[in-house]
Design a protein around this motif. Structure first.
Motif, PDB file in Angstrom:
ATOM      1  N   ASP A  73       1.159  -0.955  -0.173  1.00  0.00           N
ATOM      2  CA  ASP A  73      -0.110   0.254  -0.018  1.00  0.00           C
ATOM      3  C   ASP A  73       0.412   1.246   0.010  1.00  0.00           C
ATOM      4  O   ASP A  73       1.189   1.681   1.493  1.00  0.00           O
ATOM      5  N   VAL A  74       0.948   2.119  -1.226  1.00  0.00           N
ATOM      6  CA  VAL A  74       1.575   3.115  -1.550  1.00  0.00           C
ATOM      7  C   VAL A  74       1.045   4.477  -0.833  1.00  0.00           C
ATOM      8  O   VAL A  74       1.556   4.399   0.776  1.00  0.00           O
ATOM      9  N   SER A  75      -0.329   4.434  -0.833  1.00  0.00           N
ATOM     10  CA  SER A  75      -0.882   5.107  -0.268  1.00  0.00           C
ATOM     11  C   SER A  75      -2.283   4.626  -0.062  1.00  0.00           C
ATOM     12  O   SER A  75      -2.900   3.978  -0.416  1.00  0.00           O
ATOM     13  N   PRO A  76      -3.145   5.676   0.683  1.00  0.00           N
ATOM     14  CA  PRO A  76      -4.570   4.805   0.978  1.00  0.00           C
ATOM     15  C   PRO A  76      -4.558   5.104  -0.717  1.00  0.00           C
ATOM     16  O   PRO A  76      -6.290   4.330  -0.365  1.00  0.00           O
ATOM     17  N   TRP A  77      -4.560   6.132  -1.408  1.00  0.00           N
ATOM     18  CA  TRP A  77      -4.971   5.146  -3.117  1.00  0.00           C
ATOM     19  C   TRP A  77      -4.238   4.626  -3.605  1.00  0.00           C
ATOM     20  O   TRP A  77      -4.578   4.502  -5.107  1.00  0.00           O
ATOM     21  N   LEU A  78      -2.997   4.380  -3.434  1.00  0.00           N
ATOM     22  CA  LEU A  78      -1.953   3.119  -4.286  1.00  0.00           C
ATOM     23  C   LEU A  78      -1.514   2.787  -3.613  1.00  0.00           C
ATOM     24  O   LEU A  78      -1.023   2.504  -2.845  1.00  0.00           O
ATOM     25  N   SER A  79      -1.366   1.264  -4.166  1.00  0.00           N
ATOM     26  CA  SER A  79      -1.425   0.029  -4.700  1.00  0.00           C
ATOM     27  C   SER A  79      -1.140  -0.803  -4.631  1.00  0.00           C
ATOM     28  O   SER A  79      -0.763  -1.371  -6.533  1.00  0.00           O
ATOM     29  N   ALA A  80       0.472  -1.692  -5.194  1.00  0.00           N
ATOM     30  CA  ALA A  80       0.635  -2.233  -5.915  1.00  0.00           C
ATOM     31  C   ALA A  80       0.437  -3.790  -5.583  1.00  0.00           C
ATOM     32  O   ALA A  80       0.730  -4.289  -4.172  1.00  0.00           O
ATOM     33  N   THR A  81       0.115  -4.175  -6.272  1.00  0.00           N
ATOM     34  CA  THR A  81       0.556  -6.224  -6.040  1.00  0.00           C
ATOM     35  C   THR A  81       0.794  -7.096  -7.236  1.00  0.00           C
ATOM     36  O   THR A  81       0.798  -7.097  -8.651  1.00  0.00           O
ATOM     37  N   THR A  82       1.787  -8.601  -6.576  1.00  0.00           N
ATOM     38  CA  THR A  82       2.142  -9.295  -7.376  1.00  0.00           C
ATOM     39  C   THR A  82       1.851 -10.288  -7.057  1.00  0.00           C
ATOM     40  O   THR A  82       1.930 -10.532  -5.873  1.00  0.00           O
ATOM     41  N   LYS A  83       1.884 -11.074  -7.588  1.00  0.00           N
ATOM     42  CA  LYS A  83       1.270 -12.751  -7.677  1.00  0.00           C
ATOM     43  C   LYS A  83       2.025 -13.818  -8.405  1.00  0.00           C
ATOM     44  O   LYS A  83       1.684 -13.787  -9.535  1.00  0.00           O
ATOM     45  N   VAL A  84       2.644 -14.232  -7.560  1.00  0.00           N
ATOM     46  CA  VAL A  84       3.101 -15.714  -8.447  1.00  0.00           C
ATOM     47  C   VAL A  84       3.128 -16.857  -8.238  1.00  0.00           C
ATOM     48  O   VAL A  84       2.329 -16.950  -7.147  1.00  0.00           O
ATOM     49  N   CYS A  85       2.236 -17.611  -9.106  1.00  0.00           N
ATOM     50  CA  CYS A  85       1.939 -18.990  -9.017  1.00  0.00           C
ATOM     51  C   CYS A  85       2.914 -20.380 -10.250  1.00  0.00           C
ATOM     52  O   CYS A  85       3.376 -19.728 -10.372  1.00  0.00           O
ATOM     53  N   TYR A  86       2.974 -21.115  -9.072  1.00  0.00           N
ATOM     54  CA  TYR A  86       3.764 -22.846  -9.256  1.00  0.00           C
ATOM     55  C   TYR A  86       2.212 -24.058  -9.411  1.00  0.00           C
ATOM     56  O   TYR A  86       1.844 -23.996  -8.787  1.00  0.00           O
ATOM     57  N   GLY A  87       2.495 -23.939 -10.863  1.00  0.00           N
ATOM     58  CA  GLY A  87       1.145 -25.015 -11.603  1.00  0.00           C
ATOM     59  C   GLY A  87       1.357 -26.126 -12.149  1.00  0.00           C
ATOM     60  O   GLY A  87       2.605 -25.879 -12.208  1.00  0.00           O
ATOM     61  N   CYS A  88       0.450 -25.856 -12.760  1.00  0.00           N
ATOM     62  CA  CYS A  88       0.874 -27.404 -14.205  1.00  0.00           C
ATOM     63  C   CYS A  88       1.602 -26.489 -15.079  1.00  0.00           C
ATOM     64  O   CYS A  88       2.146 -27.249 -16.168  1.00  0.00           O
ATOM     65  N   HIS A  89       1.271 -25.023 -15.406  1.00  0.00           N
ATOM     66  CA  HIS A  89       2.540 -24.365 -16.714  1.00  0.00           C
ATOM     67  C   HIS A  89       3.897 -23.677 -16.010  1.00  0.00           C
ATOM     68  O   HIS A  89       4.171 -23.165 -16.819  1.00  0.00           O
ATOM     69  N   GLY A  90       3.897 -24.025 -15.428  1.00  0.00           N
ATOM     70  CA  GLY A  90       5.657 -23.556 -14.394  1.00  0.00           C
ATOM     71  C   GLY A  90       5.137 -22.590 -13.654  1.00  0.00           C
ATOM     72  O   GLY A  90       3.827 -21.964 -13.000  1.00  0.00           O
ATOM     73  N   LEU A  91       6.217 -21.956 -13.197  1.00  0.00           N
ATOM     74  CA  LEU A  91       6.042 -20.944 -12.701  1.00  0.00           C
ATOM     75  C   LEU A  91       5.177 -19.592 -13.529  1.00  0.00           C
ATOM     76  O   LEU A  91       6.410 -19.086 -14.131  1.00  0.00           O
ATOM     77  N   GLU A  92       4.860 -18.618 -13.015  1.00  0.00           N
ATOM     78  CA  GLU A  92       4.176 -17.517 -13.663  1.00  0.00           C
ATOM     79  C   GLU A  92       3.041 -16.273 -12.677  1.00  0.00           C
ATOM     80  O   GLU A  92       3.384 -16.733 -12.332  1.00  0.00           O
ATOM     81  N   ALA A  93       3.522 -15.006 -13.363  1.00  0.00           N
ATOM     82  CA  ALA A  93       2.727 -14.002 -13.014  1.00  0.00           C
ATOM     83  C   ALA A  93       0.922 -14.042 -13.185  1.00  0.00           C
ATOM     84  O   ALA A  93       0.984 -13.916 -14.328  1.00  0.00           O
ATOM     85  N   ILE A  94       1.385 -13.933 -12.292  1.00  0.00           N
ATOM     86  CA  ILE A  94      -0.244 -14.038 -12.498  1.00  0.00           C
ATOM     87  C   ILE A  94      -1.146 -13.340 -11.844  1.00  0.00           C
ATOM     88  O   ILE A  94      -2.511 -12.221 -12.072  1.00  0.00           O
ATOM     89  N   ASN A  95      -0.830 -11.959 -11.379  1.00  0.00           N
ATOM     90  CA  ASN A  95      -1.057 -10.471 -10.933  1.00  0.00           C
ATOM     91  C   ASN A  95       0.556  -9.709 -11.302  1.00  0.00           C
ATOM     92  O   ASN A  95       1.260  -9.783  -9.965  1.00  0.00           O
ATOM     93  N   MET A  96       0.006  -8.915 -11.570  1.00  0.00           N
ATOM     94  CA  MET A  96       1.709  -7.600 -11.160  1.00  0.00           C
ATOM     95  C   MET A  96       0.654  -6.560 -11.565  1.00  0.00           C
ATOM     96  O   MET A  96       0.728  -6.228 -12.541  1.00  0.00           O
ATOM     97  N   VAL A  97      -0.125  -5.484 -10.649  1.00  0.00           N
ATOM     98  CA  VAL A  97      -0.781  -4.218 -11.415  1.00  0.00           C
ATOM     99  C   VAL A  97      -0.332  -3.421 -10.195  1.00  0.00           C
ATOM    100  O   VAL A  97      -0.537  -3.741  -9.065  1.00  0.00           O
ATOM    101  N   ALA A  98      -0.919  -2.407 -10.579  1.00  0.00           N
ATOM    102  CA  ALA A  98      -0.732  -1.003 -10.284  1.00  0.00           C
ATOM    103  C   ALA A  98      -2.028  -0.793  -9.850  1.00  0.00           C
ATOM    104  O   ALA A  98      -2.710  -0.625 -11.014  1.00  0.00           O
ATOM    105  N   GLU A  99      -2.923   0.191  -8.427  1.00  0.00           N
ATOM    106  CA  GLU A  99      -4.694   0.288  -8.237  1.00  0.00           C
ATOM    107  C   GLU A  99      -4.359   0.745  -8.019  1.00  0.00           C
ATOM    108  O   GLU A  99      -4.299   1.095  -6.876  1.00  0.00           O
ATOM    109  N   LEU A 100      -4.785   2.042  -8.214  1.00  0.00           N
ATOM    110  CA  LEU A 100      -5.161   3.895  -8.554  1.00  0.00           C
ATOM    111  C   LEU A 100      -7.174   3.219  -7.177  1.00  0.00           C
ATOM    112  O   LEU A 100      -8.098   3.099  -8.503  1.00  0.00           O
TER     113      LEU A 100
END
Lengths: 436, 99
Positions: A73-100
């Protein structure tokens, strides 16, 4: 060379812009770190004596789905999220997003994320949904004969690069109208390098089985657009528990998926959620219309497979639904009941090249794709009974028994012999899910 | 299938929801907020997730606000505040127990 869509170009700088413009962007206020591990086990009990046949119709045995997520949470109005998943397709980023999030009615996110579609996408994580696997319209790898069916209508999690505007309007304390509009790269197919690599139903291939380039970047100039609208009545604290929470929603996606910008897809659906007393009831109906290029069924010499006339019009439709209810059974158990199914109508890949009919089998070069085993009007149904055991906070053992039914075509020897189809299958599906 | 469904639903109506945490020692207003939290948040995810989340004291308002903005979350502004108050209270209790 692979072309990038406008959405693919816009997303990274827009994400940076969001960070730069946010109030207090230089000071990170809070961090959150979370994750989950889900160990799945699947077994077809009616094929216990046929170990190789199990493998030919699904992915039996163990597979793991693990993810870690970090939110800043960079500020009350901005956050950044990273989610990495390991599954049948190997390692992949399923979330890498800035949210205002400046206002409940107007929020923006940009980067790599799951566009809002339907009711299930929010519950895609194994810790969030109650059954070991996704509902059929959202299946990605758990279904029997998944290769033939091309899996679900929108395999979830569907992750893409782009931006989304979303918000909630609240005319009263109990009624809200949520919207989301996105522009993303869109589903894509592998390049048509060979007429034998027929892309039928399978615009949604998201895995690196294709190539890393096809997987990570867009393959055409057309962005995918879509949106969701959901009307919710939420019981307020002063109302009787007999008053349910209800949401009714609708969603759509549209784009073109091939590298020639010729073949389109249109996916739409409606969903309903009802929460009464301690029971959740969810239902969705989805439909995907997918253009198929009949030329893909020709051979380099320009000859037809002979089925081309039969394959017009070149549109495949796939419809699916699910109705699911879950409810607590005391402090340590949950029950789940689900009925889901899909229907596919339209052309299928040729089962043989008539030009090779006179050749001995070892000299034939045409390899029919798995979908050739389907009928022109095919369906699958599944009935699921599940019981979840919750021994302690953060751990859950999901047990389910699934009864599968496929359309019966006793006269279709290709389907029986090459596709290895049975009219009925019985699956035990277990999942040990932990969250942290 | 229908019979099994009816039986399970009947059982469901007899017992209470899973108590992810024991709130029996919490004040009545916090127990009421816990029920609200369980009702609203279990729509999209298990209650383990927020209970185990490492949100700092004072951070729950923003977190619940952001979660409630997911399309169709169905959590009113008033309920957001109530849920955040409960999670803040619970987080403080957990912190006190660890000390």
């Amino acid at each position: 060379m692979t072309q990038r869509s406008p959405a693919g170009w816009i997303a990274p700088p827009l994400a940076l812009l969001l960070v730069a413009l946010a109030p207090g962007a230089t000071l990170a206020l809070d961090y959150n770190f979370a994750g989950s591990v889900s160990l799945n086990y699947r077994l077809l009990v009616n094929r216990l004596s046929e170990p190789r046949e199990q493998r030919s119709v699904m992915l039996p045995g163990f597979n793991i789905n693990a993810s870690v997520k970090a939110v800043v949470d960079v500020s009350p109005w901005l956050s950044a999220t990273t989610k990495v998943c390991y599954g049948c397709h190997g390692l992949e980023a399923i979330n890498m997003v800035a949210e205002l999030t400046p206002h409940p009615a107007f929020n923006i996110r940009a980067g790599r994320f799951q566009p809002a579609f339907g009711d299930f996408y929010l519950r895609h994580d194994p810790t969030a949904h109650k059954t070991p696997g996704n509902p059929l319209p959202y299946d990605m790898g758990h279904m029997v004969h998944g290769r033939e069916w091309g899996y679900g209508i929108v395999p979830v999690p569907y992750v893409d690069n782009g931006a989304e505007v979303y918000g909630t309007l609240r005319p009263t304390n109990t009624v809200s109208l949520a919207y989301a509009v996105h522009i993303v790269g869109g589903f894509k197919s592998p390049e048509q390098t060979s007429p034998n690599t027929v892309v039928q139903d399978f615009a949604l291939r998201r895995s690196r089985f294709v190539t890393s380039t096809d997987y990570l970047v867009d393959n055409n100039r057309w962005p995918g657009i879509g949106g969701r609208l959901a009307l919710t009545f939420a019981r307020s604290a002063d109302m009787s528990p007999a008053v349910p929470d209800i949401t009714v929603g609708g969603s759509f996606m549209y784009s073109r998926y091939d590298d020639m910008d010729q073949l389109g897809y249109f996916i739409y659906g409606v969903d309903m959620y009802l929460h009464l007393w301690r029971v959740n009831l969810r239902a969705e109906v989805l439909r995907r219309q997918l253009d198929i290029d009949a030329r893909l069924l020709d051979y380099p010499e320009g000859r037809s497979t002979g089925l081309r006339m039969m394959l017009d019009p070149v549109t495949v439709s796939k419809e699916g639904f699910y109705v699911e209810s879950d409810f607590p059974l005391g402090n340590y158990l949950e029950g789940v009941l689900r009925i889901d199914g899909m229907r596919r109508t339209g052309p299928r890949p040729a089962r043989a090249n008539p030009d090779e009919a006179m050749l001995p089998p070892q000299q034939r070069t045409y390899r029919p794709p798995p979908a050739a085993a389907l009928d022109f009007d095919d369906w699958v149904m599944r009935y699921t009974v599940g019981l979840n055991i919750i021994p302690l906070t953060g751990a859950k053992l999901k047990l389910s028994y699934e009864h599968w039914r496929f359309s019966s075509l006793p006269d279709d020897s290709y389907r029986r012999d090459q596709g290895n189809f049975h009219d009925r299958e019985y699956m035990i599906h277990l999942a040990l899910v932990t969250s942290f | 299938m229908v019979l099994i469904a009816i039986l399970l639903l009947q059982v469901a109506c007899i017992f209470g929801p899973p108590n992810v945490i024991d709130v029996s020692g919490y004040p009545p207003e916090m127990q009421r907020r816990y029920a609200l939290f369980a009702h609203k948040c279990s729509r999209c995810h298990s209650l383990d997730r927020p209970i185990q989340a490492r949100i700092g004291i004072g951070g729950w308002d923003d977190y619940v606000r952001r979660m409630s903005r997911h399309p169709g979350a169905g959590i009113s502004l008033a309920d957001q505040r109530e849920i955040a108050i409960f999670l803040e209270y619970h987080a403080k209790k957990e912190l006190e127990q660890k000390r």
